[in-house]
Structure formats: C-alpha cells, structure tokens
Design an enzyme around this catalytic site. Sequence first.
Site, PDB file in Angstrom:
ATOM      1  N   THR A 170      26.713 -20.355 -54.281  1.00 10.35           N
ATOM      2  CA  THR A 170      26.493 -20.848 -52.919  1.00 10.35           C
ATOM      3  C   THR A 170      27.565 -20.339 -51.952  1.00 10.35           C
ATOM      4  O   THR A 170      27.254 -19.777 -50.899  1.00 10.35           O
ATOM      5  CB  THR A 170      26.510 -22.392 -52.937  1.00 10.35           C
ATOM      6  N   VAL A 171      28.826 -20.520 -52.300  1.00 10.56           N
ATOM      7  CA  VAL A 171      29.901 -20.148 -51.371  1.00 10.56           C
ATOM      8  C   VAL A 171      30.063 -18.623 -51.336  1.00 10.56           C
ATOM      9  O   VAL A 171      30.313 -18.033 -50.273  1.00 10.56           O
ATOM     10  CB  VAL A 171      31.227 -20.851 -51.735  1.00 10.56           C
ATOM     11  N   GLU A 195      42.245 -22.499 -47.772  1.00 12.92           N
ATOM     12  CA  GLU A 195      41.696 -23.403 -46.749  1.00 12.92           C
ATOM     13  C   GLU A 195      40.415 -24.082 -47.227  1.00 12.92           C
ATOM     14  O   GLU A 195      40.176 -25.260 -46.927  1.00 12.92           O
ATOM     15  CB  GLU A 195      41.418 -22.600 -45.464  1.00 12.92           C
ATOM     16  N   LYS A 232      42.342 -32.823 -54.230  1.00 13.62           N
ATOM     17  CA  LYS A 232      42.492 -32.429 -52.818  1.00 13.62           C
ATOM     18  C   LYS A 232      43.704 -33.099 -52.178  1.00 13.62           C
ATOM     19  O   LYS A 232      44.433 -32.466 -51.412  1.00 13.62           O
ATOM     20  CB  LYS A 232      41.208 -32.765 -52.054  1.00 13.62           C
ATOM     21  N   ILE A 289      36.473 -27.715 -42.681  1.00 11.46           N
ATOM     22  CA  ILE A 289      37.433 -28.300 -41.729  1.00 11.46           C
ATOM     23  C   ILE A 289      38.756 -27.557 -41.851  1.00 11.46           C
ATOM     24  O   ILE A 289      39.334 -27.483 -42.935  1.00 11.46           O
ATOM     25  CB  ILE A 289      37.688 -29.798 -42.044  1.00 11.46           C
ATOM     26  N   ASP A 330      38.020 -35.303 -57.928  1.00 15.43           N
ATOM     27  CA  ASP A 330      37.939 -34.256 -56.907  1.00 15.43           C
ATOM     28  C   ASP A 330      38.827 -34.625 -55.708  1.00 15.43           C
ATOM     29  O   ASP A 330      39.602 -33.796 -55.212  1.00 15.43           O
ATOM     30  CB  ASP A 330      36.465 -34.110 -56.483  1.00 15.43           C
ATOM     31  N   GLY A 376      19.996 -33.688 -54.489  1.00 18.89           N
ATOM     32  CA  GLY A 376      20.945 -32.580 -54.618  1.00 18.89           C
ATOM     33  C   GLY A 376      22.293 -32.856 -53.964  1.00 18.89           C
ATOM     34  O   GLY A 376      23.125 -31.964 -53.841  1.00 18.89           O
ATOM     35  N   GLY A 387      36.204 -28.484 -47.101  1.00 16.84           N
ATOM     36  CA  GLY A 387      35.183 -27.451 -46.844  1.00 16.84           C
ATOM     37  C   GLY A 387      35.505 -26.644 -45.603  1.00 16.84           C
ATOM     38  O   GLY A 387      36.488 -25.903 -45.551  1.00 16.84           O
TER      39      GLY A 387
HETATM   40  N1  HSE Z   1      32.046 -32.119 -54.620  1.00 17.21           N
HETATM   41  C1  HSE Z   1      32.749 -32.071 -53.371  1.00 17.21           C
HETATM   42  C2  HSE Z   1      32.348 -33.247 -52.494  1.00 17.21           C
HETATM   43  C3  HSE Z   1      32.453 -30.830 -52.565  1.00 17.21           C
HETATM   44  O1  HSE Z   1      31.433 -33.997 -52.822  1.00 17.21           O
HETATM   45  O2  HSE Z   1      32.979 -33.411 -51.459  1.00 17.21           O
HETATM   46  C4  HSE Z   1      33.339 -29.676 -52.905  1.00 17.21           C
HETATM   47  O3  HSE Z   1      34.686 -29.948 -52.727  1.00 17.21           O
END
Ligand code: HSE
Length: 430
Positions: free
Chosen positions: A12-13, A126, A202, A133, A198, A184, A131
């Site tokens: 995707t990216v 970044e 971050k 931002i 996650d 999705g 994402g």
């Molecule tokens: N899985 C992450 C989220 C997206 O739900 O924010 C990618 O960092």
Amino acid sequence: MAFKIGLLGYGTVGTGTAKILLDPVGRNSLLQEIVIARVGVRSLDQPRSPELPAGVLTTDLEAIVTDPEIDLVVELLGGLEPARSLILKAIDHGKHIVTANKAVIARHGEEIFTAANQAGVYVLLEAAVGGGIPVIKPLKQSLGVNRIQTVIGIINGTTNYILTKMTEEGADFDEVLAQAQKLGYAEADPTADVDGYDAADKIAILAAIAFNGRIKREDISCEGIRQINATDISYADDLGFVIKLLAIAKANSDNDSLQVRVHPTLVPKDHPLANVNNVYNAILVEGEPLGQVMFFGPGAGQGATASAVVSDIVNIVGMMQTSQGSEKLDPMLRCSHEHFKQLSPMSEIDTRFYARFLCQDVSGVIGHLGTSFGNHNVSLESVVQIGFRHNLAEIVVVTHQVREGNFHQALTEIKGLESIDSIPSILRVL
Ligand code: HSE
C-alpha cells in the site's frame, strides 16, 4: 544528476510512494531528480500498479541494499526482520534510509542510529508516527528550542475508530472489532493495535525526539482497549468524559526522568483530544515557552503515509545538493541521542482515576470506600451511586491527582472489605 532510490516493499505505502514520484508535476521540483531504480518484492507474479519499467522489480532485496548505484533505500516492509538486517546492511553500504517502520525504530533504534552516524547517512522516519501528519520534523526542528513538558497522542487509528464506534453505537468491544475487521479498518490479527503495542512504539519515537534521549521500548507501560465496555463509556459520558487510547510522554519535575505510557484514558469532553474521532490521529505537544500546539490529520492510509515518505526522500535529496560533498550530517536531521532516559515506574506517576465498584447495598458502604482511600492519601473528586446491577449497588469514583502506588494500596484494602463484591473497571483520567 539523478538521485537513485531503492524501495523495499511495494504494498500500500510503496505503491503510494511510486504514485507521487512518477507524477511530479505541481509538486516539489526536486521530485524530478529522483529515479526509482529498484523495487524489492516477495514475488514477481502479481500485476503492479503503477507499473514499473522492466528490470526494476526484483525479489532479491539484498541486491538492492548493496547496489552501488543506489543512494537511498526506502524500507516499507514493516515488522522487525528482515527489515532490521536490511536497514543495517544498507547503512553499511553508505545508503541513506527512509522508513515507515515504527516497530524496528522503537526497538532497534540504538543500533540503527549508531550505525548511521558512523556511516554518515541519514535515517528519516516521518511516516512512522502519525502517517501523513508532519510531527517528527516539526518536533525536531520547529519546536526544538522549546523545553517540552508533555507529548500526548491519539496515535493509533484502529483503536480510535473502535472507541469512536463503541461511543456512537453503545456497542461492546468485540462487536465493533468484528465490524472494523470486516470493513478493513482492523487487521485480522489486531493485537499490535488493540493491545497498545503500535502506540507504544510510536510514543517511544516521539518521546526520544521531544526529550532528547533514547527510550527503552520495554520500559513503556502499555495497556490496550480490550477491557473497555459500553457501560464505562456510558458512565464516562455522564460524567463529562470520552474514553480514548492515549500515548503519554511527560517530563517529571526533576526535568531529567520521564513517564512514558499507553492506556485507555477518560478525557474531558472540552479537551482538544476529545473530539479526535474515527481513524484520525492527533498529537498535542506542550512546551516552554510555546504553550500547547496540536498536530491533527490522517494517521494512516496510502496517500497520507506516502506523502510523509516522499517528503523525507526530498529532504535528503535537498541536503545532498547543498552539502557539497561534506561528510558531516546536518545536526537538525541526524539522530543526536546518546543516552537512555530514565523512565518512572507506574507506581510513581501521579494521575487521576475512575473506578467502578459493585457493592452490597448496605449502610456505610460509601463511607468505608472513602475511609480506605483516605487511609492511603487518595483524595476523591466525586462518588456517585449509579444504580443497581444484579442486586448490587454500582458506585463510580473519580479521584483527584494521586500517586498510582497509593491508589493501588487503597484498592487492596478495599478488596478486603466485606461489603465490596468486585471492582469491574479501573481507568485513568486525564
Ligand atoms: N495500525 C496503525 C493504526 C496504522 O491503526 O494507526 C499504521 O501505523
């Protein structure tokens, strides 16, 4: 002269990145100097869009990171391995790195940045947080002269979507998760998102930049949203709060150690983060002398994440053009951290709490609760008897700022009270 890049991953990216690079009109003029030289994929069988010139696609990822023609490697594989090894090998071969991989940076940042500084190459990331931002570069550069006090983020779109839907529909977690998976918005294996890992990756990255020091990912306290239910969302609403999964990094009063944590939190409805809904992300930064500034936008998605990836590539291309052969890295873009920050254990943080109790409906229960909290220096802001559940009285307590360790000692005492049946929920309050 063309600047040659190699992409690891064309999902995707990766395809979003190619779409921007192959359609440069109206964008930054440096894009026209960038050539996608190689793209590493798992298999050559699938049709690819946008299509790439013959010979660009390869399944040999090692050949990309060692190719002397390539100036910069864009790592979009995700996960820890082979991403970590390929990044290190690319650095070893003198290539700059752009990555969207928060997990590999949060967990292996020390060896990656040490290697990059030794090799004189940049590692820009970044896209790893928020994402599309822009937050990494602004934190490093535009806000770098501030003494940062707090960084609080809603930095996981999946959990923000789930909590938003639970709030709007009065539904429980499992039901909304299943719905999100169908649409999705959530992965088949949702662990990294719903258990907070996650967001912890971050906030480790944001805290390192904001507070100028390395963060041990394993020292971050991390609670996810599986235990959140419609009952607490509704009671929180009555009390003037919404429940959000927050990632928090805060300087302690000694200005040296930090608290870094991820947990569901009751956020006052008039707080700037309370209205960040669905898959959106936001990061609120507070510093001196600036005060508060909030970054808001799409925290994931093809175009948004690719925008961050390509802006990093362009940054490096620009740096290469102006550095005129100097081997010195720009201190505003390189990683300059050398020491690990000390993180406080959760028992030593100060926070407010929300707790829900199921009690026998007998006289003196609220008094007993108040006495036990008082015995441990826990001051109460409100105590509300909401109603009855299975013949038990339901009482909700919100505390003032308390030492977390004291709060848990009070709970231990309360659990021993004859009139207390159970404590179904304990949540922190912002
Ligand atoms: N899985 C992450 C989220 C997206 O739900 O924010 C990618 O960092």
